[in-house]
Motif scaffolding. Structure first.
Motif, PDB file in Angstrom:
ATOM      1  N   LEU A   1       1.007  -1.222  -0.077  1.00 23.40           N
ATOM      2  CA  LEU A   1      -0.035  -0.105   0.067  1.00 23.40           C
ATOM      3  C   LEU A   1       0.998   1.252   0.020  1.00 23.40           C
ATOM      4  N   THR A   2       1.914   1.272   0.767  1.00 23.75           N
ATOM      5  CA  THR A   2       2.671   2.519   0.839  1.00 23.75           C
ATOM      6  C   THR A   2       3.575   2.913  -0.375  1.00 23.75           C
ATOM      7  N   GLY A   3       3.916   1.336  -1.153  1.00 27.66           N
ATOM      8  CA  GLY A   3       4.525   1.519  -2.307  1.00 27.66           C
ATOM      9  C   GLY A   3       3.519   2.065  -3.426  1.00 27.66           C
ATOM     10  N   ALA A   4       2.333   1.815  -3.391  1.00 24.84           N
ATOM     11  CA  ALA A   4       1.483   2.184  -4.660  1.00 24.84           C
ATOM     12  C   ALA A   4       1.208   3.697  -4.342  1.00 24.84           C
ATOM     13  N   ALA A   5       1.061   4.109  -2.890  1.00 27.02           N
ATOM     14  CA  ALA A   5       0.851   5.500  -2.620  1.00 27.02           C
ATOM     15  C   ALA A   5       2.034   6.319  -3.176  1.00 27.02           C
ATOM     16  N   LYS A   6       3.268   5.780  -2.879  1.00 27.46           N
ATOM     17  CA  LYS A   6       4.528   6.415  -3.416  1.00 27.46           C
ATOM     18  C   LYS A   6       4.693   6.542  -4.868  1.00 27.46           C
ATOM     19  N   ILE A   7       4.232   5.392  -5.556  1.00 26.82           N
ATOM     20  CA  ILE A   7       4.350   5.567  -7.149  1.00 26.82           C
ATOM     21  C   ILE A   7       3.255   6.605  -7.516  1.00 26.82           C
ATOM     22  N   MET A   8       2.036   6.497  -6.934  1.00 23.34           N
ATOM     23  CA  MET A   8       1.144   7.543  -7.353  1.00 23.34           C
ATOM     24  C   MET A   8       1.593   8.999  -7.017  1.00 23.34           C
TER      25      MET A   8
ATOM     26  N   ARG B   1       6.910  16.986 -12.783  1.00 21.84           N
ATOM     27  CA  ARG B   1       7.636  18.092 -13.253  1.00 21.84           C
ATOM     28  C   ARG B   1       8.397  18.603 -12.023  1.00 21.84           C
ATOM     29  N   ALA B   2       8.528  18.182 -10.922  1.00 22.00           N
ATOM     30  CA  ALA B   2       9.487  18.398  -9.882  1.00 22.00           C
ATOM     31  C   ALA B   2      10.641  17.676  -9.893  1.00 22.00           C
ATOM     32  N   SER B   3      11.758  18.339  -9.556  1.00 20.22           N
ATOM     33  CA  SER B   3      13.140  17.401  -9.621  1.00 20.22           C
ATOM     34  C   SER B   3      13.021  16.358  -8.363  1.00 20.22           C
ATOM     35  N   GLY B   4      13.470  15.390  -8.568  1.00 14.23           N
ATOM     36  CA  GLY B   4      13.783  14.303  -7.363  1.00 14.23           C
ATOM     37  C   GLY B   4      12.413  13.214  -7.648  1.00 14.23           C
ATOM     38  N   TRP B   5      11.482  13.383  -8.437  1.00 12.63           N
ATOM     39  CA  TRP B   5      10.238  12.723  -8.583  1.00 12.63           C
ATOM     40  C   TRP B   5      10.783  11.088  -8.845  1.00 12.63           C
ATOM     41  N   VAL B   6      11.690  10.861  -9.664  1.00 15.99           N
ATOM     42  CA  VAL B   6      12.244   9.433  -9.930  1.00 15.99           C
ATOM     43  C   VAL B   6      12.452   8.720  -8.625  1.00 15.99           C
ATOM     44  N   TRP B   7      13.072   9.352  -7.800  1.00 15.04           N
ATOM     45  CA  TRP B   7      13.431   8.875  -6.346  1.00 15.04           C
ATOM     46  C   TRP B   7      12.293   8.445  -5.480  1.00 15.04           C
ATOM     47  N   VAL B   8      11.379   9.173  -5.522  1.00 15.60           N
ATOM     48  CA  VAL B   8      10.045   8.687  -4.901  1.00 15.60           C
ATOM     49  C   VAL B   8       9.441   7.555  -5.654  1.00 15.60           C
ATOM     50  N   LEU B   9       9.459   7.636  -7.056  1.00 22.73           N
ATOM     51  CA  LEU B   9       8.875   6.354  -7.737  1.00 22.73           C
ATOM     52  C   LEU B   9       9.631   5.104  -7.596  1.00 22.73           C
ATOM     53  N   VAL B  10      10.972   5.263  -7.580  1.00 21.78           N
ATOM     54  CA  VAL B  10      11.845   4.237  -7.293  1.00 21.78           C
ATOM     55  C   VAL B  10      11.657   3.769  -5.940  1.00 21.78           C
ATOM     56  N   SER B  11      11.503   4.464  -4.771  1.00 25.18           N
ATOM     57  CA  SER B  11      11.130   4.078  -3.611  1.00 25.18           C
ATOM     58  C   SER B  11       9.762   3.322  -3.338  1.00 25.18           C
TER      59      SER B  11
ATOM     60  N   VAL C   1       8.535   1.862  -6.145  1.00 24.54           N
ATOM     61  CA  VAL C   1       8.663   0.489  -6.736  1.00 24.54           C
ATOM     62  C   VAL C   1       9.189  -0.707  -6.018  1.00 24.54           C
ATOM     63  N   VAL C   2      10.523  -0.237  -5.151  1.00 24.43           N
ATOM     64  CA  VAL C   2      11.174  -1.076  -4.251  1.00 24.43           C
ATOM     65  C   VAL C   2      10.052  -1.735  -3.145  1.00 24.43           C
ATOM     66  N   SER C   3       9.448  -0.668  -2.572  1.00 23.10           N
ATOM     67  CA  SER C   3       8.162  -1.110  -1.572  1.00 23.10           C
ATOM     68  C   SER C   3       7.450  -2.176  -2.022  1.00 23.10           C
ATOM     69  N   VAL C   4       6.832  -1.752  -3.275  1.00 29.64           N
ATOM     70  CA  VAL C   4       5.997  -2.958  -3.987  1.00 29.64           C
ATOM     71  C   VAL C   4       6.561  -4.235  -4.035  1.00 29.64           C
ATOM     72  N   VAL C   5       7.805  -4.288  -4.588  1.00 24.87           N
ATOM     73  CA  VAL C   5       8.473  -5.470  -4.842  1.00 24.87           C
ATOM     74  C   VAL C   5       8.759  -6.097  -3.500  1.00 24.87           C
ATOM     75  N   LEU C   6       9.129  -5.714  -2.794  1.00 28.14           N
ATOM     76  CA  LEU C   6       9.435  -6.145  -1.230  1.00 28.14           C
ATOM     77  C   LEU C   6       8.093  -6.951  -0.604  1.00 28.14           C
ATOM     78  N   GLY C   7       6.946  -5.993  -0.783  1.00 30.44           N
ATOM     79  CA  GLY C   7       5.902  -6.564  -0.310  1.00 30.44           C
ATOM     80  C   GLY C   7       5.165  -7.753  -1.197  1.00 30.44           C
ATOM     81  N   ALA C   8       5.514  -7.780  -2.536  1.00 30.19           N
ATOM     82  CA  ALA C   8       5.174  -8.987  -3.313  1.00 30.19           C
ATOM     83  C   ALA C   8       6.232  -9.894  -2.987  1.00 30.19           C
TER      84      ALA C   8
END
Length: 183
Positions: A108-115, A122-132, A134-141
């Motif tokens: 759930l937190t991974g999905a929220a971070k991806i969204m 448009r903001a800088s650093g958005w990719v790191w939030v997205l990667v975080s 994805v990592v959370s979703v993969v760990l949960g799975a």
């Protein structure tokens, strides 16, 4: 002048923070060396916390008997007592429930971070939030895929990682406090 006394006070407290850092790092490595024992310990400790919370909640409910929320308060207290009893009585079985909860939380937190990351494109650093995320979703799975076998060790591994991580953080804070005290 006030800044100097604050610096001195913080500077004198650095050793306590360093001791806490060492305790966390040692505890973390012990948990990583034996994640099964750390899992059982964590589940048992959680069980005792639920038991204590349940006792306090039930006592509180009877102290405010005339309150309209009496039955809700009493019900939550009894539920906490039951959860605590189950966790203390059979920590291995309790570890499955808690591991499932952790896996769902990661998903759930991974999905929220991806969204959130996608909304920040448009903001800088958005990719790191997205990667975080994805990592959370993969760990949960991965945790879900390994259940129930993963329940015997995953909580201990997470506890060990968290303790080492906190210990390193506390060590850097202690060193910063020490430096502050020498200024």
């Amino acid at each position: 002048m006030a800044d100097q006394s604050v610096n001195e006070t913080f500077g004198k407290s650095w050793t306590w923070m360093a001791v806490l850092a060492v305790i966390c790092i040692i505890g973390g490595f012990l948990a990583l060396l034996n994640p099964f024992a750390a899992t059982i310990f964590a589940v048992t400790l959680a069980g005792w916390v639920f038991l204590l919370q349940g006792v306090v909640q039930v006592i509180h409910a009877f102290r405010v008997r005339d309150w309209p929320g009496f039955f809700w308060s009493l019900g939550l207290g009894v539920l906490s007592l039951l959860v605590g009893f189950v966790l203390v009585a059979d920590p291995l079985a309790g570890s499955v429930s808690l591991t499932l909860l952790v896996a769902v939380l990661f998903l759930l937190t991974g999905a929220a971070k991806i969204m959130f990351g996608l909304s920040l494109r448009r903001a800088s650093g958005w990719v790191w939030v997205l990667v975080s995320g994805v990592v959370s979703v993969v760990l949960g799975a991965m945790i879900l895929a390994g259940l129930p076998a993963s329940a015997a060790t995953i909580l201990g591994l997470l506890l060990g990682i968290e303790l080492v991580s906190n210990g390193v953080l506390f060590l850097f804070v202690a060193l910063g406090l020490r430096k502050l005290g020498h200024q």
